[in-house]
Design a protein around this motif. Structure first.
Motif, short mmCIF file in Angstrom:
data_model
loop_
_atom_site.label_atom_id
_atom_site.label_comp_id
_atom_site.label_asym_id
_atom_site.label_seq_id
_atom_site.Cartn_x
_atom_site.Cartn_y
_atom_site.Cartn_z
N LYS A 1 10.50 -28.15 1.85
CA LYS A 1 9.20 -28.06 1.15
C LYS A 1 8.67 -29.42 0.72
O LYS A 1 7.58 -29.50 0.13
CB LYS A 1 9.33 -27.15 -0.07
N VAL B 1 22.03 -23.61 12.32
CA VAL B 1 23.35 -22.98 12.28
C VAL B 1 23.14 -21.48 12.47
O VAL B 1 22.31 -20.87 11.79
CB VAL B 1 24.05 -23.28 10.94
N GLU C 1 20.33 -29.74 10.10
CA GLU C 1 18.99 -29.23 9.76
C GLU C 1 18.41 -28.52 10.97
O GLU C 1 18.42 -29.05 12.08
CB GLU C 1 18.09 -30.39 9.30
N ALA C 2 17.87 -27.33 10.72
CA ALA C 2 17.38 -26.50 11.83
C ALA C 2 16.15 -27.10 12.52
O ALA C 2 16.02 -27.03 13.74
CB ALA C 2 17.03 -25.11 11.29
N ILE D 1 12.09 -29.57 -8.08
CA ILE D 1 12.90 -30.54 -7.33
C ILE D 1 14.12 -31.02 -8.13
O ILE D 1 15.23 -31.06 -7.58
CB ILE D 1 12.01 -31.73 -6.87
N ILE E 1 15.77 -30.79 0.10
CA ILE E 1 16.21 -31.76 -0.91
C ILE E 1 17.55 -31.34 -1.52
O ILE E 1 18.35 -32.20 -1.90
CB ILE E 1 15.11 -32.00 -1.98
N SER E 2 17.83 -30.03 -1.56
CA SER E 2 19.11 -29.58 -2.13
C SER E 2 20.27 -30.03 -1.24
O SER E 2 21.27 -30.60 -1.74
CB SER E 2 19.14 -28.06 -2.27
N VAL F 1 13.50 -23.68 -9.22
CA VAL F 1 12.82 -24.03 -7.97
C VAL F 1 12.33 -25.46 -7.96
O VAL F 1 11.99 -25.99 -6.90
CB VAL F 1 11.64 -23.07 -7.68
N ALA G 1 16.94 -23.73 -3.99
CA ALA G 1 15.91 -23.22 -4.89
C ALA G 1 16.12 -21.77 -5.30
O ALA G 1 15.54 -21.31 -6.28
CB ALA G 1 14.55 -23.38 -4.24
N GLU H 1 4.50 -32.18 -4.60
CA GLU H 1 3.87 -33.49 -4.78
C GLU H 1 4.29 -34.21 -6.05
O GLU H 1 3.91 -35.36 -6.26
CB GLU H 1 2.35 -33.34 -4.77
N SER H 2 5.03 -33.56 -6.92
CA SER H 2 5.38 -34.25 -8.15
C SER H 2 6.71 -33.72 -8.67
O SER H 2 7.08 -32.58 -8.40
CB SER H 2 4.23 -34.05 -9.15
C1 LIG Z 1 3.82 -25.53 -1.50
C2 LIG Z 1 4.91 -25.90 -2.48
C3 LIG Z 1 4.64 -26.84 -3.46
C4 LIG Z 1 5.66 -27.19 -4.35
N1 LIG Z 1 5.40 -28.14 -5.30
C5 LIG Z 1 6.39 -28.58 -6.09
C6 LIG Z 1 6.19 -29.70 -6.96
O1 LIG Z 1 5.11 -30.32 -6.99
N2 LIG Z 1 7.23 -30.08 -7.76
C7 LIG Z 1 8.45 -29.44 -7.72
O2 LIG Z 1 9.36 -29.83 -8.47
N3 LIG Z 1 8.68 -28.40 -6.88
C8 LIG Z 1 7.69 -27.98 -6.06
N4 LIG Z 1 7.92 -26.95 -5.18
C9 LIG Z 1 9.27 -26.36 -5.13
C10 LIG Z 1 10.26 -27.26 -4.41
O3 LIG Z 1 9.60 -28.13 -3.53
C11 LIG Z 1 11.27 -26.43 -3.62
O4 LIG Z 1 11.80 -25.40 -4.43
C12 LIG Z 1 12.42 -27.30 -3.11
O5 LIG Z 1 11.93 -28.40 -2.38
C13 LIG Z 1 13.38 -26.44 -2.28
O6 LIG Z 1 14.39 -27.27 -1.73
P1 LIG Z 1 15.63 -26.65 -0.99
O7 LIG Z 1 16.37 -27.76 -0.35
O8 LIG Z 1 16.39 -25.77 -1.91
O9 LIG Z 1 15.01 -25.68 0.13
P2 LIG Z 1 14.09 -26.00 1.37
O10 LIG Z 1 13.11 -27.06 1.06
O11 LIG Z 1 13.59 -24.66 1.79
O12 LIG Z 1 15.09 -26.56 2.46
C14 LIG Z 1 15.97 -25.74 3.17
C15 LIG Z 1 16.22 -26.36 4.53
O13 LIG Z 1 17.19 -25.58 5.20
C16 LIG Z 1 16.82 -25.53 6.56
N5 LIG Z 1 17.49 -24.38 7.18
C17 LIG Z 1 17.21 -23.06 7.01
N6 LIG Z 1 18.04 -22.31 7.73
C18 LIG Z 1 18.88 -23.16 8.37
C19 LIG Z 1 19.95 -22.98 9.28
N7 LIG Z 1 20.36 -21.76 9.67
N8 LIG Z 1 20.57 -24.08 9.77
C20 LIG Z 1 20.20 -25.33 9.40
N9 LIG Z 1 19.17 -25.54 8.54
C21 LIG Z 1 18.53 -24.48 8.03
C22 LIG Z 1 15.32 -25.43 6.53
O14 LIG Z 1 14.74 -25.78 7.77
C23 LIG Z 1 14.98 -26.39 5.42
O15 LIG Z 1 14.76 -27.70 5.87
C24 LIG Z 1 6.93 -26.57 -4.27
C25 LIG Z 1 7.19 -25.62 -3.28
C26 LIG Z 1 6.19 -25.28 -2.39
C27 LIG Z 1 6.46 -24.27 -1.31
#
Ligand SMILES: Cc1cc2nc3c(=O)[nH]c(=O)nc-3n(C[C@H](O)[C@H](O)[C@H](O)COP(=O)(O)OP(=O)(O)OC[C@H]3O[C@@H](n4cnc5c(N)ncnc54)[C@H](O)[C@@H]3O)c2cc1C
Length: 475
Positions: free
Chosen positions: A45, A249, A37-38, A445, A17-18, A443, A438, A61-62
């Motif tokens: 998440k 990447v 995206e890998a 959303i 989502i980031s 952490v 995150a 989920e929220s």
């Molecule tokens: C089980 C669980 C439940 C959660 N519940 C909630 C909730 O209810 N509410 C809330 O607000 N937050 C919740 N969180 C936290 C939140 O969902 C996460 O912190 C957030 O979604 C992280 O987003 P992100 O994009 O930073 O990282 P990520 O979701 O980890 O995305 C990173 C992406 O980068 C990709 N990637 C990695 N390396 C490479 C590469 N070399 N090349 C290309 N792509 C790559 C990965 O495949 C991944 O798709 C939860 C987390 C977990 C684990």
């Protein structure tokens, strides 16, 4: 190897989502964007799935609605009609063998008035809290562990019984390691301002009551929060952006013409890069151009967990308590750390299957990941055992789904904000590169969306400094 020139382009690495929020903001600002995206799906998440034909979230989920960024992004990508608050705001605590309504009137488990924890704490625990104002001030310095500070002020019991399970629900972390400054900054500010933590919390509560915005605290999306990533990606594509799956990447270097982003099959040349991958992946990719940032990021630890989603016949679960589920203080030695009654919490899960009841348990937190090596059926069995002990539920589910989140949640130990500042300072030395995700400023959303948007804004500023002037003038 194929070399593709993307002069004038921004490459976003990571389709969680980031990264998606960054790409969306960049496209909106007129940039030409390629997101890589890998894996074979977007969202990280955020993961939509189903059980027994019922759509459910198998990850997050929220989203907090009191922070505007995530809900605003959902609206911006056409999901306004599908935003849905939880159908119930009540939950329980499985405390010392009994389910007790979750107390109200606290900030991450820290009350302004000790009496709201009557029924949760022992008589000694309550008496300890009541003595807090007699204690000398506890210095917090630049940062302090949340658990250590609250225990020093109010006693360990409130930490173990309330703060720990609440914090565990967000970070899956150990409250005695977690940075108060990073995890609950309002409490950190209160601790710096007030001698008494109870007084500080009351001040936070007065401030919150005065400016409480209307509307729900949390929001979901019909069909699952896991539907948000594809909706954002569709908007990115509609704005002219490229979104490539199965494109990990594997290298990131800077040449005379800008950045070279290396994948298995090609090298993509780009002006700017937003690095939105988890800390370990960001560390590996930064090792060539910023060993110092890479070293800092390699030290960021993650907690792993599993979610066990189960569908029961609705007629079998009549005994479940009211509300959206319950939290479990780790000090009680159970295996599950929480259970969410999805059918009660989300109207769309309820409506999707009138004969079924969907709930999920979560297992594992920082330092307690052994359970995750167990087979799926064992995780189902331990979940059923704990659910049975908590609620009297004796039925077997008609369907189960175990989702493991290895490296699911970055940990924010004491000093984390300083580490993030050091990473940002090192990254700022690299023209046209920003990090987000995150691992940095939160952490949740909304915090992740905000960090992606901030990275995008900063990239646009470096590409066109005049935007900054306009931006500031318009503020
Ligand atoms: C089980 C669980 C439940 C959660 N519940 C909630 C909730 O209810 N509410 C809330 O607000 N937050 C919740 N969180 C936290 C939140 O969902 C996460 O912190 C957030 O979604 C992280 O987003 P992100 O994009 O930073 O990282 P990520 O979701 O980890 O995305 C990173 C992406 O980068 C990709 N990637 C990695 N390396 C490479 C590469 N070399 N090349 C290309 N792509 C790559 C990965 O495949 C991944 O798709 C939860 C987390 C977990 C684990």
């Amino acid at each position: 190897m194929n070399v593709e020139s993307r002069t004038g382009r921004v490459v976003v690495i990571g389709g969680g989502i980031s990264g998606l929020a960054a790409a969306h903001r960049l496209v909106g600002a007129g940039a030409r964007v390629t997101l890589l995206e890998a894996t074979d799906q977007l969202g990280g998440k955020l993961l939509a799935g189903e059980i027994a034909g019922v759509p459910v979230d198998l990850g997050a989920e929220s989203m907090l609605a009191r922070r505007p960024e995530a809900v605003a992004l959902a609206r911006a990508v056409g999901l306004a009609d599908r935003l849905q608050p939880p159908a119930t705001a009540t939950a329980s605590l499985w405390n010392r063998g009994a389910l007790t309504p979750m107390p109200k009137g606290h900030v991450m488990g820290v009350p302004g008035d000790p009496e709201v924890l009557g029924g949760i704490l022992s008589a000694e625990g309550l008496a300890r809290m009541r003595r807090e104002r007699e204690l000398p001030r506890t210095e917090v310095g630049d940062d302090i562990a949340l658990g250590a500070y609250v225990a020093a002020r109010l006693g360990r019991e409130v930490v173990d019984r309330l703060v720990e399970p609440l914090l565990g629900g967000v970070y899956a972390g150990d409250v005695y390691r977690t940075s108060m400054r990073a995890s609950v900054p309002q409490l950190f500010e209160a601790a710096r301002t007030y001698d008494s933590l109870l007084d500080g919390v009351r001040d936070i509560q007065r401030g919150a009551a005065a400016k409480q915005p209307a509307g729900p605290v949390f929001m979901g999306i019909e069909g699952g929060i896991g539907t948000l990533p594809d909706a954002v990606a569709d908007a990115v594509r509609a704005g002219g952006g490229e979104v490539l799956l199965r494109t990990p990447v594997i290298g990131l270097t800077r040449g005379a013409g800008g950045w070279q982003v290396r994948t298995d099959e090609r090298v993509i040349e780009a002006d700017s890069v937003v690095l939105a991958a988890p800390a370990w992946a960001a560390s590996a990719l930064l090792s060539a151009e910023s060993p110092a940032a890479a070293a800092e990021l390699s030290a960021v630890e993650y907690a792993s967990m599993a979610l066990v989603t189960m569908a029961f016949r609705r007629s079998d679960v009549a005994a479940l308590p009211a509300g959206s589920g319950f939290l479990v203080p780790p000090v009680d030695g159970r295996t599950i750390k929480a259970s969410t009654f999805s059918t009660r919490k989300w109207g769309w899960v309820d409506a999707a299957a009138p004969d079924l009841f969907v709930l999920r348990t979560s297992i594992g937190r920082y330092g307690e990941e052994d359970h995750l090596h167990r087979e799926d059926h064992e995780l189902v069995d331990v979940s059923l055992r704990d659910l049975g002990a908590a609620t009297g539920l004796a039925a077997r589910p008609v369907a189960t789904e175990v989702t493991r989140w290895i490296g699911g949640l970055p940990q924010y130990p004491v000093g984390h904000p300083d580490r993030v500042a050091r990473v940002r300072a090192e990254v700022a030395k690299l023209p046209g590169l920003r990090v987000c995700g995150a691992a940095y400023d939160g952490v949740g959303i909304p915090a992740c969306v905000a960090s992606g948007q901030r990275a995008a804004e900063e990239i646009m500023l470096t590409r066109d400094p005049a935007r900054g002037t306009d931006h500031e003038a318009g503020e």
